[in-house]
Motif scaffolding. Structure first.
Motif, short mmCIF file in Angstrom:
data_model
loop_
_atom_site.label_atom_id
_atom_site.label_comp_id
_atom_site.label_asym_id
_atom_site.label_seq_id
_atom_site.Cartn_x
_atom_site.Cartn_y
_atom_site.Cartn_z
N ALA A 20 -4.90 -7.00 -9.49
CA ALA A 20 -5.01 -6.17 -8.48
C ALA A 20 -6.34 -5.62 -8.62
CB ALA A 20 -3.88 -5.15 -8.31
N ALA A 21 -6.91 -5.05 -7.43
CA ALA A 21 -8.18 -4.34 -7.40
C ALA A 21 -7.96 -2.84 -7.79
CB ALA A 21 -9.01 -4.34 -6.29
N CYS A 22 -8.70 -2.35 -8.76
CA CYS A 22 -8.40 -0.88 -9.37
C CYS A 22 -8.89 0.07 -8.05
CB CYS A 22 -9.43 -0.73 -10.36
SG CYS A 22 -8.54 -0.24 -11.73
N GLY A 23 -7.97 1.07 -7.86
CA GLY A 23 -8.22 1.91 -7.15
C GLY A 23 -8.11 1.91 -5.65
N ALA A 24 -7.44 0.69 -5.28
CA ALA A 24 -7.01 0.35 -3.59
C ALA A 24 -5.58 1.37 -3.35
CB ALA A 24 -6.52 -0.98 -3.44
N LYS A 25 -5.98 2.16 -2.17
CA LYS A 25 -4.88 3.03 -1.71
C LYS A 25 -4.41 2.67 -0.49
CE LYS A 25 -7.03 6.68 -4.01
NZ LYS A 25 -6.13 7.09 -5.18
N GLY A 26 -3.04 3.14 -0.52
CA GLY A 26 -2.36 2.60 1.08
C GLY A 26 -1.22 3.85 1.17
N ASN A 27 -0.96 4.09 2.45
CA ASN A 27 0.07 4.88 2.84
C ASN A 27 1.41 4.25 3.44
OD1 ASN A 27 -0.98 6.99 1.42
ND2 ASN A 27 -2.52 7.34 3.19
N ASP A 28 1.17 3.13 3.61
CA ASP A 28 2.25 2.37 4.56
C ASP A 28 3.10 1.39 3.88
OD1 ASP A 28 0.99 3.65 6.62
OD2 ASP A 28 -0.29 2.10 6.97
N ARG A 29 3.30 1.61 2.60
CA ARG A 29 3.99 0.52 1.79
C ARG A 29 5.51 0.57 2.16
NH1 ARG A 29 6.96 2.20 -2.75
NH2 ARG A 29 6.66 4.49 -3.46
N GLN A 30 6.11 1.45 2.67
CA GLN A 30 7.63 1.23 3.08
C GLN A 30 7.49 0.38 4.34
OE1 GLN A 30 10.12 2.26 1.69
NE2 GLN A 30 9.19 3.29 0.15
N ALA A 31 6.58 0.74 4.99
CA ALA A 31 6.50 -0.15 6.38
C ALA A 31 6.28 -1.72 5.87
CB ALA A 31 5.74 0.24 7.22
N ASP A 32 5.38 -1.73 4.95
CA ASP A 32 5.06 -3.15 4.38
C ASP A 32 6.08 -3.90 4.04
OD1 ASP A 32 2.51 -2.65 5.64
OD2 ASP A 32 1.56 -1.90 3.50
N MET A 33 6.84 -3.12 3.06
CA MET A 33 7.70 -3.69 2.09
C MET A 33 9.24 -4.12 3.09
SD MET A 33 6.40 -4.08 -0.64
CE MET A 33 7.93 -4.21 -1.74
N SER A 34 9.08 -3.59 4.26
CA SER A 34 10.33 -3.93 5.10
C SER A 34 10.08 -4.77 6.26
CB SER A 34 11.17 -2.55 5.39
OG SER A 34 10.44 -1.82 6.18
N GLY A 35 11.01 -5.28 6.89
CA GLY A 35 11.09 -6.04 8.22
C GLY A 35 10.84 -7.42 7.92
N GLY A 36 11.31 -8.38 8.95
CA GLY A 36 11.28 -9.66 8.88
C GLY A 36 9.87 -10.13 8.55
N GLU A 49 -3.39 -19.43 3.84
CA GLU A 49 -2.11 -18.20 3.95
C GLU A 49 -1.47 -17.66 2.60
OE1 GLU A 49 0.93 -19.82 6.38
OE2 GLU A 49 -0.48 -20.00 8.35
N ALA A 50 -1.52 -18.56 1.65
CA ALA A 50 -1.17 -18.03 0.47
C ALA A 50 -2.13 -17.27 -0.07
CB ALA A 50 -0.86 -19.39 -0.40
N LEU A 51 -3.32 -17.31 0.23
CA LEU A 51 -4.42 -16.55 -0.60
C LEU A 51 -4.15 -15.07 0.27
CD1 LEU A 51 -6.77 -15.83 -2.15
CD2 LEU A 51 -8.23 -16.86 -0.44
N THR A 52 -4.04 -15.19 1.44
CA THR A 52 -3.88 -13.95 2.22
C THR A 52 -2.67 -13.14 1.79
OG1 THR A 52 -5.05 -14.83 4.16
CG2 THR A 52 -3.54 -13.19 4.50
N LEU A 53 -1.44 -13.86 1.62
CA LEU A 53 -0.48 -13.14 1.29
C LEU A 53 -0.52 -12.78 -0.26
CD1 LEU A 53 2.51 -12.41 1.41
CD2 LEU A 53 3.12 -14.88 0.85
N HIS A 54 -1.18 -13.21 -0.90
CA HIS A 54 -1.42 -13.01 -2.43
C HIS A 54 -2.33 -11.52 -2.44
CE1 HIS A 54 -2.77 -13.22 -6.77
NE2 HIS A 54 -1.67 -13.84 -6.85
N LYS A 55 -3.18 -11.60 -1.65
CA LYS A 55 -4.03 -10.21 -1.71
C LYS A 55 -3.24 -9.24 -1.17
CE LYS A 55 -8.48 -12.35 -1.47
NZ LYS A 55 -9.73 -12.75 -0.87
N GLU A 56 -2.44 -9.19 0.05
CA GLU A 56 -1.53 -8.39 0.75
C GLU A 56 -0.58 -7.67 -0.53
OE1 GLU A 56 0.35 -10.01 4.17
OE2 GLU A 56 -1.44 -10.09 5.21
#
Length: 319
Positions: A20-36, A49-56
């Motif tokens: 992971a990159a140091c210092g990345a920030k986000g406030n939507d992890r609950q939304a990102d971690m839920s839902g189909g 797609e795998a690379l994109t998912l990995h970074k996400e």
């Protein structure tokens, strides 16, 4: 070792465990971690797609570690006191869960529940990352590209303007048995010196110790050597030295490990490393050969890059 340094080091381990990159920030992890349609439930169909998912997933994991940093510092302090290393077979989330559980009395009920939930999410992300990396082995390096923080002034792809090579920072320290070690004497006495930066609670660091010991024996036959720098042992921290020696012994690693003052040239260089393990190749003149090897040398790309740099240093020494 102060809390800020421990936090930086543990975040460094986090970068290597999940790249992971140091210092990345986000406030939507609950939304990102839920839902189909979340990153945790989606399945890539192509390398892109795998690379994109990995970074996400890395962004989600870093977002968790960017929340409540003071509370995470408290967790890391507890880990530094009582946990010598991450157990084999466990990921970083499991390590955090174990640490939080062992120090449960140090947190309020609300803090404990939040930490437990967050560490569980990290563990789930790590499991998903592991699945991706096994299925798409090339994505780890690609996802890492541009995401690692290197030591200040250590961009070896851009050498000094005068055409000279970058020198490894000088130090006068000791090995874990208390013997004096001077960088000038160390490097000049070897055709090539491999310097591996690690710390005791870094799982990929510990996981490669046996391989590094074998490499040291190979280098010895060619007039070289390998040394380790356990960052927890800087300034001669006695407890950290004891922990490091214990881990090295358990892994059968007998090569020399050294420490030095954190406020010296090499100490400042070390505290600016935010990816572990990181390995440098140094020639007889104390020059850094090539770029730093980021990640365990047990990885195919890292092993090939390391060998190429070692061969280059040996060839130059013979020439």
């Amino acid at each position: 070792m102060n809390a800020k340094k421990i936090l930086a080091l543990l975040l460094g381990a986090m970068m290597l465990l999940s790249l992971a990159a140091c210092g990345a920030k986000g406030n939507d992890r609950q939304a990102d971690m839920s839902g189909g349609g979340s990153a945790m439930t989606s399945e890539p169909k192509t390398d892109e797609e795998a690379l994109t998912l990995h970074k996400e997933l890395l962004e989600q994991e870093n977002a968790i570690l960017s929340e409540n940093t003071e509370l995470w510092e408290k967790v890391y302090m507890e880990a530094d006191k009582g946990m010598a290393m991450i157990e084999d077979g466990k990921n970083y989330g499991d390590f955090l869960l174990d640490t939080v559980e062992a120090a449960k009395e140090q947190f309020t009920d609300k803090e404990y529940e939040w930490l437990k939930e967050s560490a569980t999410e990290i563990s789930n992300i790590e499991n998903k990352l592991t699945e991706l990396e096994k299925k798409y082995p090339e994505i780890m390096q690609k996802s890492m590209d541009g995401a690692m923080s290197m030591p200040a002034g250590s961009d070896t792809s851009n050498p000094p303007d005068d055409g000279s090579m970058q020198k490894f920072p000088a130090f006068e320290g000791k090995d874990l048995d208390g013997n004096t070690v001077k960088s000038e004497e160390l490097f000049s006495g070897n055709a090539v010196t491999v310097v591996n930066f690690w710390f005791t609670t870094c799982n990929p660091c510990v996981g490669e110790l046996a391989e590094l010991d074998a490499l040291n024996k190979e280098l010895a036959e060619k007039g070289g050597s390998l040394i380790g720098v356990n960052t927890f042992t800087l300034d001669g921290d006695k407890a950290a030295i004891a922990d490091a020696k214990d881990v090295l012994m358990k892994k059968g690693a007998t090569y020399q490990n050294v420490y030095f003052d954190s406020d010296g040239e090499a100490g400042k260089f070390t505290t600016n490393i935010f990816a572990y393990p990181t390995t440098y190749v140094v020639d007889r003149s104390g020059n850094i050969v090539g770029e730093p090897i980021v990640g365990a040398v047990t990885g195919k790309a890292q092993a090939e890059a390391l060998q190429a740099q070692i061969d280059k240093a040996l060839a130059a020494d013979m020439g």
